[in-house]
Design an enzyme around this catalytic site. Structure first.
Site, short mmCIF file in Angstrom:
data_model
loop_
_atom_site.label_atom_id
_atom_site.label_comp_id
_atom_site.label_asym_id
_atom_site.label_seq_id
_atom_site.Cartn_x
_atom_site.Cartn_y
_atom_site.Cartn_z
N ASP A 1 0.84 -1.20 0.00
CA ASP A 1 0.00 0.00 0.00
C ASP A 1 0.88 1.26 0.00
OD1 ASP A 1 -2.26 1.57 0.07
OD2 ASP A 1 -3.06 0.71 1.93
N GLU B 1 3.40 4.83 -3.85
CA GLU B 1 3.69 5.80 -4.93
C GLU B 1 5.10 6.40 -4.84
OE1 GLU B 1 -0.55 5.29 -4.18
OE2 GLU B 1 1.04 6.01 -2.87
N ASP C 1 -7.91 4.70 -3.70
CA ASP C 1 -8.98 5.09 -2.78
C ASP C 1 -10.02 5.94 -3.51
OD1 ASP C 1 -7.43 3.77 -0.98
OD2 ASP C 1 -6.74 5.54 0.07
#
Length: 671
Positions: free
Chosen positions: A387, A390, A456
């Site tokens: 998770d 990035e 998300d």
């Protein structure tokens, strides 16, 4: 007669003043183009191998025509012509003679098609311009939430953000594919007066271009250049259950037991973040998770694979922070600051500064794996949820320094290198197939066991509709494993009638995605400082009896689909063809197929038309020319090349089977 061209090692080079351009065969029907000032740097980070692929004898040739002021390189189907006076490059299809794309100058005098503006330390703000074509359609470029499939007319940021995944590869309706082989932060503009690729800070231009007889041929060429997809583990094709979040071992195990009591298929059960004491511990909090080994053993006895969230973030409160900082394994700013993100860590909800491990450093990847292996892998936990990879930091990672280079120059590599570390270490540990759920990716991620998800996104019907288009572009970006949070992530009240309809429609879509995963932060949503904590129920029995009656057949249908899924994913390991197939990929000779953006083929034989509007009970579907199509719910057979309108009651998703194909749907009706 003086010529600006030289030829050596199958490479055509053009010089003009300080400007250097090289064109080199790079795989079948493909070339690599690099341009810089003074020299070409050979080993900069990117998606292509360090050396060009071995060439077939006679596949390429180079001709210099001084009288006509040009040089030509032909490699299979691609013909490249470089103008002696300007260095402008034109790419054509050798088989048809048609121009695929051409570089174009910004101005008749200055600048030309390539522009270098010095930013210091040998870096430049770089622009590469191409001509615009009014009828061109542009696909790929990773995952974006703008809700468009064709990205002509768009400006796309080349940066990694939550839900915005930068994979700088495009597939054009003009018969070419182009990879901007540059991990720098920048943007690409597909304007009416030209296409412009921009790197805010980089050392040289580097792009790869292929010409193909079909979109499928282009996808195969791209996979050959950047890496064919890895093998999906057998267990990963089943249903994944997740929510934000199961707070302790007892709650988590009770979910698995309830699925077993109900006789519902369950392949993966996910443990979300905050299961640790501190960010960067990469371990269970023993108070909430007292016996993870016994937990894993019970799950395995139930046929369930555990998955656990791994963040790349390291808190100063973690025991790993100091040794990583001292060894230089954390990304830092120019001033030497490592604590660059804000996060509530430990019992307090107050934010503190946290760091990010440097995924571009092989030593840091080794360090991370040692912790993951000790805390998870040796317990039997093989599935990692990477998770926030990035990495999620404001204002962005471009102000950081990495092992691979300055952040502005290399930041987009981060998610790929993060997944690479997990993949390579698991393979060395003996895993035949690896699957990591990731929130970001870059060119080449497909070879490292990456299952990308949508990030998300809101729990709304418009978000569902946008997700279909996003998934089609991900497929045309070379990523074969993709999924969404079924139901959306942000919000969703399990007692709300509209959300209950949404969750059914999203489950129908999810059943026909490469990965089928339920996740979200449902109402009532809890918070730990500014971040989400425990939320409302998010299991298949949480949304009322009507929804449950519609969802449970989809879980069983998914089980029947799994052999079909693996068969066609295995084919993709050698062809680069994804499981989700936009109609243009399967039917490129049907002009209407290039315009369809809300339906797709799942493998070669199943046409899927998700319902993405609240209250809709009918669906208009385009059936591509070149095949006949049987509607599974009614059994009616329709010719291709036109639209049909079919019933779509809440418990039904419109599905069609191609010609006489035998599929798991042959005797299946959603009624």
């Amino acid at each position: 007669m003086h010529t600006p061209f030289t030829v050596a090692d199958r490479t055509l080079t053009w010089h003009s003043g300080q400007h250097v351009l090289t064109v080199q065969p790079w795989g079948a029907d493909s070339v690599r183009v690099r341009a810089g000032l003074h020299r070409i740097v050979p080993d900069l980070p990117g998606a292509l191998a360090a050396q060009a692929p071995a060439a077939e004898p006679g596949a390429s040739r180079i001709e210099i025509d001084a009288a006509r002021g040009r040089a030509t390189l032909v490699n299979g189907r691609v013909r490249v012509v470089v103008a002696a006076a300007t260095g402008l490059v034109t790419f054509s299809d050798e088989s048809t003679g048609e121009v695929a794309v051409s570089e174009a100058p910004a101005h008749f005098w200055y600048p030309g098609s390539r522009h270098f503006e010095a930013t210091g330390s040998g870096q430049h703000r770089i622009e590469q311009r191409f001509a615009a074509y009014p009828d061109e359609r542009i696909y790929g470029l990773g995952q974006h939430g703008h809700g468009r499939f064709d990205q002509k007319g768009m400006v796309i940021e080349l940066a990694q953000r939550n839900g915005e995944v930068s994979i700088p590869f495009v597939l054009s309706s003009r018969g070419y594919g182009l990879l901007w082989n540059n991990p720098a932060v920048g943007r690409v503009e597909f304007a009416g007066n030209g296409t412009r690729w921009v790197a805010d800070r980089a050392r040289q231009i580097d792009y790869w271009l292929t010409v193909g007889a079909s979109p499928a041929a282009i996808m195969t060429g791209y996979a050959a250049a950047t890496g064919f997809p890895s093998a999906l583990p057998e267990w990963a094709s089943g249903f994944w259950q997740s929510k934000l979040r199961y707070c302790d071992q007892a709650e988590y195990l009770e979910i698995a037991r309830e699925y077993a009591r109900r006789g519902l298929p369950l392949s993966v059960l996910v443990i979300d973040y905050l299961h640790w004491r501190h960010l960067g511990d990469w371990d269970f909090d023993p108070e909430a998770w007292p016996d993870p080994r016994a937990m894993v053993e019970e799950l395995r006895a139930l046929g369930v694979e555990p998955a656990v969230s791994v963040w790349p973030t390291v808190s100063p409160l973690s025991e790993n922070y100091r040794p990583m900082r001292e060894a230089g394994l954390l990304a830092e700013t120019d001033s030497g600051t490592a604590a660059i993100g804000n996060w509530p860590d430990g019992d307090s909800s107050a934010e503190i500064g946290v760091a990010f491990y440097d995924a571009t450093d092989p030593r840091a990847r080794d360090f991370l794996w040692e912790r993951l292996e000790a805390s998870y892998y040796k317990l039997g936990i093989r599935t990692l949820w990477l998770d926030a990879c990035e990495p999620e930091v404001r204002p962005g990672p471009q102000h950081l320094n990495f092992y691979a280079g300055p952040g502005a120059e290399v930041a987009n590599l981060y998610p790929r290198e993060h997944a690479r570390g997990v993949y390579e270490h698991q393979r060395r540990a003996g895993q035949d197939a690896v699957c990591s759920l990731t929130r970001s990716a870059w060119a080449g991620s497909q070879q490292y066991g990456v299952a990308l998800w949508s990030g998300d996104i809101p729990a709304t019907f418009p978000a569902l509709a946008a997700s279909v288009r996003a998934g089609l572009n991900v497929a045309l970006s070379g990523i074969p494993w993709w999924n969404t949070d079924i139901g959306g992530f942000h919000g969703g009240d399990p007692d709300d009638p509209e959300f209950r309809e949404l969750i059914v429609r999203w489950f129908q879509f999810g059943a026909f995605c490469p990965i089928m995963r339920l996740h979200g932060h449902r109402e009532p949503r809890g918070l730990h400082g500014p971040v989400g904590d425990a939320g409302g129920a998010n299991e298949v029995w949480s949304f009322g009896e009507t929804a449950y009656a519609a969802i449970t057949p989809l879980l069983r249908l998914r089980e029947r689909l799994r052999p079909y899924i693996h068969t066609h994913l295995r084919e993709g390991e050698h062809t680069g063809i994804p499981l989700i197939r936009p109609l243009l990929l399967a039917f490129p000779d049907d002009p209407a197929a290039w315009e369809v953006e809300d339906q797709y083929l799942f493998g070669p034989d199943i046409l899927v038309a998700p319902v993405t509007e609240f209250g809709a009970r009918q669906r208009r579907v385009y059936l591509p020319a070149g095949a006949e199509w049987t509607h599974t719910a009614s059994g009616r057979r329709h010719p291709g090349g036109g639209h049909v309108t079919v019933d779509a009651p809440l418990a039904s998703i419109p599905l069609f089977v191609r010609d006489d194909a035998e599929t798991p749907l042959t005797d299946y009706s959603m009624h």
